[in-house]
Motif scaffolding. Structure first.
Motif, PDB file in Angstrom:
ATOM      1  N   GLY A  43      35.700  59.587  44.068  1.00  0.00           N
ATOM      2  CA  GLY A  43      35.433  60.154  45.387  1.00  0.00           C
ATOM      3  C   GLY A  43      35.292  59.087  46.453  1.00  0.00           C
ATOM      4  O   GLY A  43      34.683  58.053  46.217  1.00  0.00           O
ATOM      5  N   LYS A  44      35.857  59.365  47.615  1.00  0.00           N
ATOM      6  CA  LYS A  44      35.753  58.428  48.734  1.00  0.00           C
ATOM      7  C   LYS A  44      34.544  58.737  49.610  1.00  0.00           C
ATOM      8  O   LYS A  44      34.011  57.857  50.258  1.00  0.00           O
ATOM      9  N   GLY A  45      34.127  60.002  49.639  1.00  0.00           N
ATOM     10  CA  GLY A  45      32.959  60.415  50.414  1.00  0.00           C
ATOM     11  C   GLY A  45      31.796  60.665  49.482  1.00  0.00           C
ATOM     12  O   GLY A  45      31.857  60.373  48.285  1.00  0.00           O
ATOM     13  N   GLN A  46      30.719  61.231  50.021  1.00  0.00           N
ATOM     14  CA  GLN A  46      29.533  61.476  49.206  1.00  0.00           C
ATOM     15  C   GLN A  46      29.037  62.918  49.255  1.00  0.00           C
ATOM     16  O   GLN A  46      28.191  63.297  48.470  1.00  0.00           O
ATOM     17  N   VAL A  47      29.551  63.722  50.179  1.00  0.00           N
ATOM     18  CA  VAL A  47      29.076  65.092  50.333  1.00  0.00           C
ATOM     19  C   VAL A  47      29.881  66.019  49.432  1.00  0.00           C
ATOM     20  O   VAL A  47      31.110  66.101  49.541  1.00  0.00           O
ATOM     21  N   ALA A  48      29.177  66.701  48.534  1.00  0.00           N
ATOM     22  CA  ALA A  48      29.811  67.673  47.635  1.00  0.00           C
ATOM     23  C   ALA A  48      29.613  69.064  48.228  1.00  0.00           C
ATOM     24  O   ALA A  48      28.490  69.461  48.529  1.00  0.00           O
ATOM     25  N   VAL A  49      30.714  69.775  48.389  1.00  0.00           N
ATOM     26  CA  VAL A  49      30.681  71.118  48.957  1.00  0.00           C
ATOM     27  C   VAL A  49      30.976  72.148  47.885  1.00  0.00           C
ATOM     28  O   VAL A  49      31.559  71.835  46.839  1.00  0.00           O
ATOM     29  N   ILE A  50      30.580  73.381  48.158  1.00  0.00           N
ATOM     30  CA  ILE A  50      30.970  74.492  47.299  1.00  0.00           C
ATOM     31  C   ILE A  50      31.947  75.329  48.127  1.00  0.00           C
ATOM     32  O   ILE A  50      31.698  75.599  49.302  1.00  0.00           O
ATOM     33  N   SER A  51      33.071  75.668  47.524  1.00  0.00           N
ATOM     34  CA  SER A  51      34.083  76.441  48.241  1.00  0.00           C
ATOM     35  C   SER A  51      33.770  77.931  48.178  1.00  0.00           C
ATOM     36  O   SER A  51      33.017  78.382  47.307  1.00  0.00           O
ATOM     37  N   ALA A  52      34.364  78.670  49.077  1.00  0.00           N
ATOM     38  CA  ALA A  52      34.199  80.123  49.070  1.00  0.00           C
ATOM     39  C   ALA A  52      34.697  80.700  47.750  1.00  0.00           C
ATOM     40  O   ALA A  52      34.067  81.590  47.173  1.00  0.00           O
ATOM     41  N   GLN A  53      35.807  80.177  47.239  1.00  0.00           N
ATOM     42  CA  GLN A  53      36.371  80.650  45.971  1.00  0.00           C
ATOM     43  C   GLN A  53      35.391  80.427  44.818  1.00  0.00           C
ATOM     44  O   GLN A  53      35.167  81.315  43.999  1.00  0.00           O
ATOM     45  N   THR A  54      34.781  79.252  44.767  1.00  0.00           N
ATOM     46  CA  THR A  54      33.800  78.969  43.715  1.00  0.00           C
ATOM     47  C   THR A  54      32.568  79.854  43.880  1.00  0.00           C
ATOM     48  O   THR A  54      32.026  80.355  42.892  1.00  0.00           O
TER      49      THR A  54
END
Length: 139
Positions: A43-54
């Motif tokens: 990963g190049k960034g640090q923020v982990a998101v949750i997608s609408a699909q997940t």
């Protein structure tokens, strides 16, 4: 700064996640990883998101989860045990009463980090031990 980013995500989850989860659209930030953890999975960034699909998948398979469980994602990445799951996934286990398992995956390009699963650890010792063995064997 990482501490400020983590505090912001915590506040956002506690203040807006429930409304977003009712009708998910786009992505929602759920946790800020340590720079070394993100780099470990490409990963190049640090923020982990949750997608609408997940989130829709989570609502279908994990009806028991509450906003408080999702709020534990940040605690898991800060204080939990880490288990690599191949080259692009990292599993965090916050092993405490009511603890959670959070699986974060980097995209192939490393531009994004996604929480692909979050589930609560069982209160049953035998079931918890089985789940932990399974996670540790995937290293």
């Amino acid at each position: 700064p990482p501490k400020l980013a983590a505090a912001s995500v915590r506040s956002l989850v506690r203040g807006g996640f429930e409304a977003w989860a009712e009708q998910p659209s786009g992505n929602f930030p759920l946790a800020v990883l340590k720079r070394e953890d993100a780099a470990k999975i490409g990963g190049k960034g640090q923020v982990a998101v949750i997608s609408a699909q997940t989130m829709l998948k989570q609502k279908k398979h994990h009806l028991e989860l509450t906003v408080e469980d999702y709020a534990l994602a940040q605690e898991a990445v800060e204080r939990g045990e880490r288990y690599p799951q191949g080259e692009t996934k990292l599993t965090y286990v916050l092993e405490q009463p009511g603890g959670v398992v959070v699986i974060v995956k980097a995209t192939r390009t490393g531009d994004e980090l996604y929480v692909v699963s979050l589930w609560r650890l069982s209160g049953d010792e035998a079931e918890r031990a089985r789940a932990m063995r399974k996670l540790k064997n995937k290293e």
